[in-house]
Scaffold this active site. Structure first.
Site, short mmCIF file in Angstrom:
data_model
loop_
_atom_site.label_atom_id
_atom_site.label_comp_id
_atom_site.label_asym_id
_atom_site.label_seq_id
_atom_site.Cartn_x
_atom_site.Cartn_y
_atom_site.Cartn_z
N HIS A 1 -5.60 9.56 -0.21
CA HIS A 1 -5.45 8.70 0.98
C HIS A 1 -6.28 9.20 2.17
O HIS A 1 -5.89 9.02 3.32
CB HIS A 1 -3.98 8.57 1.38
CG HIS A 1 -3.69 7.31 2.15
ND1 HIS A 1 -3.67 7.26 3.53
CD2 HIS A 1 -3.40 6.05 1.73
CE1 HIS A 1 -3.37 6.02 3.93
NE2 HIS A 1 -3.22 5.27 2.84
N ASP B 1 0.83 -1.21 0.00
CA ASP B 1 0.00 0.00 0.00
C ASP B 1 0.86 1.26 0.00
O ASP B 1 2.02 1.24 0.43
CB ASP B 1 -0.91 0.02 1.23
CG ASP B 1 -2.12 -0.88 1.07
OD1 ASP B 1 -2.15 -1.66 0.10
OD2 ASP B 1 -3.02 -0.83 1.93
N ASP B 2 0.25 2.34 -0.45
CA ASP B 2 0.84 3.68 -0.43
C ASP B 2 1.93 3.82 -1.50
O ASP B 2 2.19 2.90 -2.26
CB ASP B 2 1.38 4.05 0.95
CG ASP B 2 0.33 3.86 2.05
OD1 ASP B 2 -0.86 3.80 1.72
OD2 ASP B 2 0.72 3.76 3.23
N HIS C 1 -5.52 3.19 -4.75
CA HIS C 1 -5.56 3.35 -3.29
C HIS C 1 -6.10 4.73 -2.93
O HIS C 1 -5.73 5.29 -1.89
CB HIS C 1 -4.16 3.14 -2.71
CG HIS C 1 -4.14 2.84 -1.24
ND1 HIS C 1 -5.06 2.02 -0.62
CD2 HIS C 1 -3.29 3.26 -0.25
CE1 HIS C 1 -4.77 1.94 0.67
NE2 HIS C 1 -3.72 2.70 0.92
N HIS D 1 3.57 -2.40 3.29
CA HIS D 1 3.61 -1.00 2.87
C HIS D 1 4.94 -0.73 2.18
O HIS D 1 6.00 -1.12 2.68
CB HIS D 1 3.39 -0.07 4.07
CG HIS D 1 2.00 -0.16 4.62
ND1 HIS D 1 1.60 -1.20 5.43
CD2 HIS D 1 0.91 0.64 4.44
CE1 HIS D 1 0.31 -1.04 5.74
NE2 HIS D 1 -0.11 0.06 5.15
#
Length: 214
Positions: free
Chosen positions: A72, A17-18, A68, A162
């Protein structure tokens, strides 16, 4: 919603993620290449806009690029219109960079509600969560991350990591070696949920109306 793949196939999907992150993403990509592993990256649209070359690099190395959200922000605090904007903007950015349709969405922090489910579906995306949370974002050691991932892995597992965490990069060689020793193969989400397997009745799906607030 998808939280894992088929339990009949001894595969696992590593997801990040990210990002993309200026310093750590190139290192992560090199480590994955060395290990011979393809993964899936849930990217933030506003960050991808600033680093299009990194996004193209992720895709060119055979990894899945996924949505995503654009900034955010938690889906729980957004209006339906704001959420629609977050989803569409991110997909537009990623598709303009890679020229590949975006298929998957993961809500920031894994937090979603019925509105999120509806908007994701409206935009033609599959919402993907996970069944193994490495908790790498809490500052734990590479050995903790590796042990947690390996001990919990089952056929079809989707592992949450991540891309901006160095401990995760350091843990990957051990994770990959141990899971391979246990007979697992690594696949992208595109491979795990291909056009054929997307309708597989054995897929473990989150029950309708079950909303995560983790």
């Amino acid at each position: 919603m998808l939280v894992s793949g088929s339990s009949l196939v001894r595969t696992v999907a590593i997801t990040f993620d990210d990002g993309p992150h200026d310093k750590l993403t190139p290192t992560l990509l090199d480590v994955l290449d060395t290990l011979g592993v393809k993964a899936s990256f849930f990217l933030v649209g506003s960050m991808a806009e600033k680093k299009p070359d990194l996004v193209r690099e992720i895709r060119s190395r055979g990894h899945t690029v996924a949505n995503h959200s654009h900034t955010h922000r938690s889906c729980l605090v957004l209006t339906a219109e704001e959420l629609e904007d977050e989803i569409r903007k991110c997909s537009t950015v990623l598709e303009s960079i890679t020229s590949v349709p975006v298929r998957f969405f993961r809500p920031p922090g894994g937090k979603f509600d019925r509105k999120t489910v509806e908007r994701v579906r409206k935009n033609g995306l599959k919402m993907v969560l996970w069944d193994i949370n490495s908790r790498d974002y809490t500052g734990v050691s590479p050995s903790y991350i590796a042990n947690r991932a390996v001990r919990r892995a089952v056929p079809g597992s989707i592992l949450l990591f991540h891309s901006g965490v160095k401990a995760t990069i350091d843990a990957l060689p051990e994770i990959v070696a141990r899971l391979r020793k246990n007979g697992f193969e690594f696949v992208t989400l595109d491979e795990m949920f291909s056009a054929y397997t997307a309708s597989d009745p054995f897929l473990l799906r989150a029950a309708e109306g079950l909303f995560h607030t983790m």
